[in-house]
Design a protein around this motif. Sequence first.
Motif, short mmCIF file in Angstrom:
data_model
loop_
_atom_site.label_atom_id
_atom_site.label_comp_id
_atom_site.label_asym_id
_atom_site.label_seq_id
_atom_site.Cartn_x
_atom_site.Cartn_y
_atom_site.Cartn_z
N PRO A 157 65.74 -85.84 -40.47
CA PRO A 157 66.75 -86.43 -39.59
C PRO A 157 66.76 -85.79 -38.21
N SER A 158 67.25 -86.53 -37.23
CA SER A 158 67.50 -85.92 -35.92
C SER A 158 68.67 -84.95 -36.05
N ARG A 159 68.73 -84.00 -35.13
CA ARG A 159 69.78 -82.99 -35.12
C ARG A 159 70.24 -82.76 -33.69
N PRO A 160 71.40 -82.15 -33.52
CA PRO A 160 71.81 -81.78 -32.16
C PRO A 160 70.80 -80.84 -31.52
N ALA A 161 70.71 -80.85 -30.21
CA ALA A 161 69.75 -80.02 -29.49
C ALA A 161 69.90 -78.56 -29.90
N GLY A 162 68.78 -77.93 -30.23
CA GLY A 162 68.79 -76.52 -30.58
C GLY A 162 69.16 -76.20 -32.00
N ALA A 163 69.56 -77.19 -32.78
CA ALA A 163 70.01 -76.94 -34.15
C ALA A 163 68.82 -76.72 -35.07
N GLY A 164 68.39 -75.49 -35.18
CA GLY A 164 67.31 -75.16 -36.08
C GLY A 164 65.94 -75.18 -35.46
N GLY A 165 65.80 -75.76 -34.27
CA GLY A 165 64.51 -75.82 -33.62
C GLY A 165 63.65 -76.95 -34.13
N ALA A 166 62.44 -77.04 -33.58
CA ALA A 166 61.55 -78.15 -33.89
C ALA A 166 61.14 -78.18 -35.36
N TYR A 167 61.13 -77.01 -36.01
CA TYR A 167 60.65 -76.95 -37.39
C TYR A 167 61.79 -76.98 -38.41
N ALA A 168 63.00 -77.27 -37.96
CA ALA A 168 64.09 -77.48 -38.91
C ALA A 168 63.72 -78.66 -39.81
N GLY A 169 63.98 -78.52 -41.08
CA GLY A 169 63.54 -79.52 -42.04
C GLY A 169 62.27 -79.10 -42.75
N LEU A 170 61.58 -78.11 -42.19
CA LEU A 170 60.40 -77.54 -42.84
C LEU A 170 60.72 -76.14 -43.36
N TYR A 171 61.34 -75.35 -42.49
CA TYR A 171 61.70 -73.98 -42.84
C TYR A 171 63.13 -73.72 -42.36
N PRO A 172 63.97 -73.15 -43.21
CA PRO A 172 63.69 -72.54 -44.51
C PRO A 172 63.78 -73.48 -45.71
N GLU A 173 63.85 -74.80 -45.47
CA GLU A 173 64.08 -75.73 -46.57
C GLU A 173 63.03 -75.61 -47.67
N PHE A 174 61.78 -75.32 -47.29
CA PHE A 174 60.71 -75.23 -48.28
C PHE A 174 60.23 -73.79 -48.45
N ALA A 175 61.14 -72.85 -48.22
CA ALA A 175 60.82 -71.43 -48.35
C ALA A 175 61.11 -70.95 -49.77
N ASP A 176 60.99 -69.64 -49.97
CA ASP A 176 61.23 -69.03 -51.27
C ASP A 176 62.73 -68.80 -51.48
N LEU A 177 63.10 -68.50 -52.71
CA LEU A 177 64.50 -68.36 -53.07
C LEU A 177 65.16 -67.18 -52.35
N ALA A 178 64.43 -66.09 -52.17
CA ALA A 178 65.00 -64.93 -51.49
C ALA A 178 65.39 -65.28 -50.05
N THR A 179 64.54 -66.04 -49.37
CA THR A 179 64.84 -66.45 -48.00
C THR A 179 66.05 -67.38 -47.97
N LEU A 180 66.08 -68.34 -48.88
CA LEU A 180 67.21 -69.26 -48.92
C LEU A 180 68.51 -68.52 -49.18
N ARG A 181 68.49 -67.57 -50.08
CA ARG A 181 69.71 -66.80 -50.36
C ARG A 181 70.14 -65.99 -49.14
N ARG A 182 69.18 -65.40 -48.46
CA ARG A 182 69.52 -64.63 -47.26
C ARG A 182 70.13 -65.53 -46.19
N ARG A 183 69.55 -66.71 -46.00
CA ARG A 183 70.04 -67.61 -44.96
C ARG A 183 71.37 -68.25 -45.33
N ARG A 184 71.64 -68.41 -46.62
CA ARG A 184 72.88 -69.04 -47.06
C ARG A 184 74.05 -68.07 -47.13
N ARG A 185 73.77 -66.79 -47.25
CA ARG A 185 74.84 -65.81 -47.43
C ARG A 185 75.78 -65.85 -46.23
N LEU A 186 77.05 -66.09 -46.49
CA LEU A 186 78.00 -66.32 -45.42
C LEU A 186 78.09 -65.14 -44.46
#
Length: 407
Positions: A157-186
């Motif tokens: 999907p399109s996103r607001p300018a700067g929201a995640g950068g050009a590779y949003a939707g690729l990373y961290p979405e398809f990364a490993d569980l440790a990365t996802l947990r780190r990025r999700r931790r509030l």
Amino acid sequence: MPLTIHAREGAEVASEVAQWRDPTNPQPAAPQDAERVRAALRDPVGLPPLEQCLLPDDHVTVALAEGTPAAAGCVRAVVEALVEVGVAAERITVLAGNETLRQVAAEGLVETPAVSVVAHDPADAEGLCFLGLGRGDRELRISKQLFEADFVLVLGPSRPAGAGGAYAGLYPEFADLATLRRRRRLANIERAGDAQRRAENNEAGRLVGASFAVRVTPDGAGGVAETFAGEIDRVDTLAAEAHRRRWSCDSTPEPATLVIARVGGDRDAQTWTNVARALDAAERLVDEEGAIAICSALDETLGESLGRLVDSDDLDRVAAEMRNDNGPDAWAAWRLLCAVQRGPVYLMSGLDGELVESLGVTPIANLTELGRLAGGRPSCVVLDGAQHVSFDAAIDGTAVAAEEPFV
């Protein structure tokens, strides 16, 4: 032209609600949704025609990101375009961000069964590859389906300018569980700035070698408004501008006593994350003593963080406990908690009414009840496709307690 939002009398809105389509019966995708994707692929920006970007014996992976509107039709259009330029169907893999999205994609590809459609599993170590070391010698890992592909096409999907950068939707979405947990931790979300997250996303995307993207700007009903295809950085810029034109609000009406936020899209869009996004938008428009009503077809089970809210009599304690949560629903649970602490929240969904009540939210059974709620309010705002709405920083520069983890 930026989005314009108007407050209206509740009685007027109540009459309109009576004519709405039942959100639990989503509208089928329109044929023009897929055609917009095909048209964009015929003339990619910043790159040669698709047939010159790959070879017939290339293995192609289509990374299908969460939030892609009309996902079944869009992925079908992409696969058809690849086959038309000579790529064999059995050499195409569609990698979906989750199991629900995989099912939606598979439904769109029933006529091309040779295409492999799989869901990313961040916990499967054998399905991941080491990309390299990022900043601070942090290991970057990503799905093997992407790492080993000859050609990667990012569909999202399109996103607001700067929201995640050009590779949003690729990373961290398809990364490993440790990365996802780190990025999700509030607690980490609060500390890490947007620039830091974008830098990591871009570093991983470049290491994968993904240079071709399709970005889809949603309309209010979950269909396709505009589509851009081609070189990933240029597509990101064009799609962000289209998103701003359709979904950015640079002025707001007087706060309303009721905001009805409609979550648009098919079942893959009916998620707690999108409900949280809708709440975030609605809170910018509601009066201090006003109420928010979410109109959705949500039928997603509760995760660990949302489960903390069930029958809780101490939301401050729950908020403190959530700070170290890192599951898929951590941010959504935080936004729901903040909304419930602010004032009344109503929810129309496919969830059991008693379960909704246990979260501190008042269930709405049907559109008749929603119309009755609106009719009793002096002022009302309706947000269609509320999960997409964004606000100019000049309107409300107040930072929320925790930003969304994937931006």
